[in-house]
Design a protein around this motif. Structure first.
Motif, PDB file in Angstrom:
ATOM      1  N   MET A 186      76.117  58.381 -25.062  1.00 23.71           N
ATOM      2  CA  MET A 186      75.679  58.472 -26.382  1.00 23.71           C
ATOM      3  C   MET A 186      76.483  59.549 -27.266  1.00 23.71           C
ATOM      4  SD  MET A 186      72.047  58.914 -28.125  1.00 23.71           S
ATOM      5  CE  MET A 186      71.206  60.342 -26.833  1.00 23.71           C
ATOM      6  N   ASP A 187      77.266  58.808 -28.176  1.00 22.25           N
ATOM      7  CA  ASP A 187      78.010  59.683 -29.018  1.00 22.25           C
ATOM      8  C   ASP A 187      77.182  60.842 -30.155  1.00 22.25           C
ATOM      9  OD1 ASP A 187      80.185  58.668 -27.823  1.00 22.25           O
ATOM     10  OD2 ASP A 187      80.615  57.617 -29.283  1.00 22.25           O
ATOM     11  N   VAL A 188      76.885  61.950 -29.793  1.00 21.90           N
ATOM     12  CA  VAL A 188      76.060  62.716 -30.588  1.00 21.90           C
ATOM     13  C   VAL A 188      76.697  63.667 -31.628  1.00 21.90           C
ATOM     14  CG1 VAL A 188      74.134  64.372 -30.574  1.00 21.90           C
ATOM     15  CG2 VAL A 188      74.277  62.790 -28.567  1.00 21.90           C
ATOM     16  N   ARG A 189      76.458  63.690 -32.814  1.00 20.95           N
ATOM     17  CA  ARG A 189      76.972  64.444 -33.821  1.00 20.95           C
ATOM     18  C   ARG A 189      76.154  65.623 -34.386  1.00 20.95           C
ATOM     19  NH1 ARG A 189      79.210  59.838 -38.041  1.00 20.95           N
ATOM     20  NH2 ARG A 189      80.087  61.740 -38.886  1.00 20.95           N
ATOM     21  N   PHE A 190      74.935  65.502 -34.252  1.00 19.54           N
ATOM     22  CA  PHE A 190      74.092  66.261 -34.954  1.00 19.54           C
ATOM     23  C   PHE A 190      73.110  67.009 -33.968  1.00 19.54           C
ATOM     24  CE2 PHE A 190      75.392  63.478 -38.221  1.00 19.54           C
ATOM     25  CZ  PHE A 190      75.803  64.172 -39.333  1.00 19.54           C
ATOM     26  N   ASP A 191      72.770  68.342 -34.297  1.00 21.28           N
ATOM     27  CA  ASP A 191      71.771  69.040 -33.229  1.00 21.28           C
ATOM     28  C   ASP A 191      70.466  68.351 -33.062  1.00 21.28           C
ATOM     29  OD1 ASP A 191      73.771  71.112 -32.805  1.00 21.28           O
ATOM     30  OD2 ASP A 191      73.014  72.581 -34.663  1.00 21.28           O
ATOM     31  N   MET A 192      70.050  67.812 -34.045  1.00 23.48           N
ATOM     32  CA  MET A 192      68.627  67.245 -33.811  1.00 23.48           C
ATOM     33  C   MET A 192      68.737  66.303 -32.501  1.00 23.48           C
ATOM     34  SD  MET A 192      66.664  64.773 -36.549  1.00 23.48           S
ATOM     35  CE  MET A 192      64.853  64.334 -36.199  1.00 23.48           C
ATOM     36  N   LEU A 193      69.458  65.276 -32.775  1.00 29.98           N
ATOM     37  CA  LEU A 193      69.403  64.351 -31.459  1.00 29.98           C
ATOM     38  C   LEU A 193      69.841  64.940 -30.227  1.00 29.98           C
ATOM     39  CD1 LEU A 193      69.220  61.535 -30.309  1.00 29.98           C
ATOM     40  CD2 LEU A 193      71.497  60.941 -30.973  1.00 29.98           C
ATOM     41  N   LEU A 194      70.729  65.986 -30.232  1.00 27.48           N
ATOM     42  CA  LEU A 194      71.309  66.734 -29.088  1.00 27.48           C
ATOM     43  C   LEU A 194      70.083  67.760 -28.622  1.00 27.48           C
ATOM     44  CD1 LEU A 194      74.002  67.534 -27.429  1.00 27.48           C
ATOM     45  CD2 LEU A 194      73.798  69.702 -28.839  1.00 27.48           C
ATOM     46  N   GLU A 195      69.359  68.099 -29.162  1.00 29.58           N
ATOM     47  CA  GLU A 195      68.202  68.923 -28.608  1.00 29.58           C
ATOM     48  C   GLU A 195      67.234  68.016 -28.114  1.00 29.58           C
ATOM     49  OE1 GLU A 195      68.285  72.384 -28.077  1.00 29.58           O
ATOM     50  OE2 GLU A 195      70.165  72.310 -28.731  1.00 29.58           O
ATOM     51  N   ARG A 196      66.772  67.140 -28.736  1.00 34.54           N
ATOM     52  CA  ARG A 196      65.894  66.034 -28.151  1.00 34.54           C
ATOM     53  C   ARG A 196      66.278  65.422 -27.099  1.00 34.54           C
ATOM     54  NH1 ARG A 196      61.982  64.242 -33.420  1.00 34.54           N
ATOM     55  NH2 ARG A 196      62.128  66.310 -34.612  1.00 34.54           N
TER      56      ARG A 196
ATOM     57  N   SER B  37      75.976  54.951 -30.640  1.00 34.75           N
ATOM     58  CA  SER B  37      76.706  56.015 -31.733  1.00 34.75           C
ATOM     59  C   SER B  37      76.284  55.434 -32.891  1.00 34.75           C
ATOM     60  CB  SER B  37      78.095  55.952 -31.443  1.00 34.75           C
ATOM     61  OG  SER B  37      78.713  54.515 -31.649  1.00 34.75           O
ATOM     62  N   ALA B  38      76.397  56.488 -33.892  1.00 38.40           N
ATOM     63  CA  ALA B  38      75.825  56.061 -35.341  1.00 38.40           C
ATOM     64  C   ALA B  38      77.200  56.376 -36.119  1.00 38.40           C
ATOM     65  CB  ALA B  38      74.696  57.072 -35.683  1.00 38.40           C
ATOM     66  N   SER B  39      77.908  55.336 -36.372  1.00 32.79           N
ATOM     67  CA  SER B  39      79.197  55.288 -37.153  1.00 32.79           C
ATOM     68  C   SER B  39      78.977  55.818 -38.474  1.00 32.79           C
ATOM     69  CB  SER B  39      79.847  53.917 -37.310  1.00 32.79           C
ATOM     70  OG  SER B  39      79.189  53.057 -37.947  1.00 32.79           O
ATOM     71  N   ASP B  40      80.026  56.212 -39.212  1.00 30.55           N
ATOM     72  CA  ASP B  40      79.992  56.546 -40.365  1.00 30.55           C
ATOM     73  C   ASP B  40      79.483  55.706 -41.375  1.00 30.55           C
ATOM     74  OD1 ASP B  40      80.966  59.213 -39.796  1.00 30.55           O
ATOM     75  OD2 ASP B  40      83.166  58.742 -40.240  1.00 30.55           O
TER      76      ASP B  40
ATOM     77  N   ASN C 165      67.914  63.278 -44.085  1.00 27.01           N
ATOM     78  CA  ASN C 165      69.564  63.832 -44.044  1.00 27.01           C
ATOM     79  C   ASN C 165      70.053  63.265 -42.921  1.00 27.01           C
ATOM     80  OD1 ASN C 165      68.669  64.972 -41.384  1.00 27.01           O
ATOM     81  ND2 ASN C 165      67.751  66.806 -42.215  1.00 27.01           N
ATOM     82  N   ASP C 166      71.579  63.456 -42.646  1.00 30.16           N
ATOM     83  CA  ASP C 166      72.396  62.706 -41.826  1.00 30.16           C
ATOM     84  C   ASP C 166      72.002  62.899 -40.275  1.00 30.16           C
ATOM     85  OD1 ASP C 166      73.710  61.504 -43.697  1.00 30.16           O
ATOM     86  OD2 ASP C 166      75.580  62.757 -43.535  1.00 30.16           O
ATOM     87  N   ALA C 167      71.326  63.832 -40.006  1.00 27.37           N
ATOM     88  CA  ALA C 167      70.847  64.123 -38.689  1.00 27.37           C
ATOM     89  C   ALA C 167      69.670  63.076 -38.450  1.00 27.37           C
ATOM     90  CB  ALA C 167      70.267  65.644 -38.471  1.00 27.37           C
ATOM     91  N   GLN C 168      68.735  62.868 -39.301  1.00 27.93           N
ATOM     92  CA  GLN C 168      67.554  61.988 -39.088  1.00 27.93           C
ATOM     93  C   GLN C 168      68.079  60.597 -39.339  1.00 27.93           C
ATOM     94  OE1 GLN C 168      65.773  63.720 -42.779  1.00 27.93           O
ATOM     95  NE2 GLN C 168      63.942  64.415 -41.342  1.00 27.93           N
ATOM     96  N   ARG C 169      69.279  60.442 -39.901  1.00 33.02           N
ATOM     97  CA  ARG C 169      69.697  59.008 -39.715  1.00 33.02           C
ATOM     98  C   ARG C 169      70.467  58.608 -38.537  1.00 33.02           C
ATOM     99  NH1 ARG C 169      71.648  61.200 -45.085  1.00 33.02           N
ATOM    100  NH2 ARG C 169      70.151  60.392 -46.879  1.00 33.02           N
ATOM    101  N   GLU C 170      71.129  59.730 -38.236  1.00 30.73           N
ATOM    102  CA  GLU C 170      71.768  59.380 -36.770  1.00 30.73           C
ATOM    103  C   GLU C 170      70.601  59.142 -35.704  1.00 30.73           C
ATOM    104  OE1 GLU C 170      74.948  61.644 -33.852  1.00 30.73           O
ATOM    105  OE2 GLU C 170      73.169  62.706 -34.364  1.00 30.73           O
ATOM    106  N   TYR C 171      69.527  59.922 -35.519  1.00 36.45           N
ATOM    107  CA  TYR C 171      68.470  59.832 -34.739  1.00 36.45           C
ATOM    108  C   TYR C 171      67.739  58.556 -34.999  1.00 36.45           C
ATOM    109  CZ  TYR C 171      63.953  61.598 -32.719  1.00 36.45           C
ATOM    110  OH  TYR C 171      63.072  61.907 -31.618  1.00 36.45           O
ATOM    111  N   MET C 172      67.678  57.709 -36.172  1.00 41.33           N
ATOM    112  CA  MET C 172      67.162  56.599 -36.515  1.00 41.33           C
ATOM    113  C   MET C 172      68.106  55.397 -35.849  1.00 41.33           C
ATOM    114  SD  MET C 172      66.065  54.804 -39.930  1.00 41.33           S
ATOM    115  CE  MET C 172      65.008  56.129 -40.535  1.00 41.33           C
ATOM    116  N   ILE C 173      69.031  55.589 -36.173  1.00 43.45           N
ATOM    117  CA  ILE C 173      70.126  54.575 -35.818  1.00 43.45           C
ATOM    118  C   ILE C 173      70.353  54.262 -34.347  1.00 43.45           C
ATOM    119  CG2 ILE C 173      72.812  53.853 -35.866  1.00 43.45           C
ATOM    120  CD1 ILE C 173      72.813  55.221 -38.592  1.00 43.45           C
ATOM    121  N   THR C 174      70.274  55.555 -33.562  1.00 41.88           N
ATOM    122  CA  THR C 174      70.585  55.350 -32.098  1.00 41.88           C
ATOM    123  C   THR C 174      69.324  54.986 -31.476  1.00 41.88           C
ATOM    124  OG1 THR C 174      70.020  57.694 -32.051  1.00 41.88           O
ATOM    125  CG2 THR C 174      72.414  57.191 -31.983  1.00 41.88           C
TER     126      THR C 174
END
Length: 249
Positions: A23-33, A50-53, A67-76
């Motif tokens: 998993m390509d992780v960009r934000f702390d939210m997904l990294l921590e969980r 991964s969650a692309s731009d 926010n973008d962290a929540q969007r990454e969480y949702m996409i993955t």
């Protein structure tokens, strides 16, 4: 507030629901969980996430309150559960707890009271643990359907890296007086389809239909009307576990 991990992407390897995930992780939210699922395996992953731009930008327009962290969480999350179908599993939008070696899942629309009810189980019963408070994986393991913790557990980080055979499922309804009864097959099918991910792939619907058919045939499913009382807890507990309620001392 979630933030970028040092402004760069972190590529990590995990074991989630028995699957090797990169998993390509960009934000702390997904990294921590996802930290408790870290598993430095070798070789090719079963699933790459991964969650692309571009994907994040689409969700910026669709979900402006996130926010973008929540969007990454949702996409993955969506990608993982869509891919899970290829490995004999699906997501069930539910609050899932374990008790005495079995998993009990409560599924309903958001805001109906799933988490409130499982908190009653944890408050009044000994030996109850949270598996996943919003999106457990349900997967065939050694011939049995099991509820499995994943990093994607909704608004909270309430999840555990465990695999527990499913004992029963409750289709939650709000009710002034608690009741529980075996669910009609048509109601079970309709509810489960509503509370899972249907992947936008030609074979996705067919794979999901076959899996849900097996699930409904092998797992007790109840229609459960409840309020927030201890009486509701007793009603669900005794019907789903076949045990006599004994309040935590």
């Amino acid at each position: 507030m979630s933030a970028l991990i040092g402004g760069i992407m972190s590529i990590n390897r995990y074991l989630i629901a028995g699957l090797k995930c990169e998993m390509d992780v960009r934000f702390d939210m997904l990294l921590e969980r996802s930290r408790k699922y870290l598993y430095p395996f070798s070789g090719k992953p079963d699933i790459s996430l991964s969650a692309s731009d571009e994907k994040i930008e689409i969700l910026r327009k669709r979900y402006k309150n996130l926010n973008d962290a929540q969007r990454e969480y949702m996409i993955t999350s969506t990608y993982f559960y869509s891919a899970l179908l290829d490995f004999g599993g699906f997501m069930l939008h539910s609050s899932a707890v374990s008790y005495n070696g079995k998993a009990y899942l409560f599924t309903a629309d958001s805001g109906t009271g799933k988490s409130t009810h499982t908190r009653l189980w944890m408050q009044y019963l000994d030996g109850v643990e949270m598996i996943n408070d919003d999106k457990p994986a349900v997967k065939i393991v050694d011939g049995r359907f099991c509820a499995i913790g994943t990093p994607w557990s909704g608004k909270t980080a309430a999840n555990s890296d465990v695999t527990v055979p499913v004992g029963a499922v409750a289709l939650l309804r709000r009710s002034g007086a608690p009741y529980i009864k075996p669910a009609e097959t048509s109601d079970a099918v309709r509810t489960l389809l509503k509370q899972t991910v249907i992947p936008p792939r030609p074979d996705g619907t067919e794979k999901l239909a076959v899996l849900l058919d097996k699930f409904i045939r092998s797992v007790p499913i109840f229609e459960f009307g409840c309020d927030i009382s201890e009486r509701s807890l007793i009603t669900s507990f005794e019907a789903m576990t076949k045990e006599t309620y004994k309040r935590k001392s």
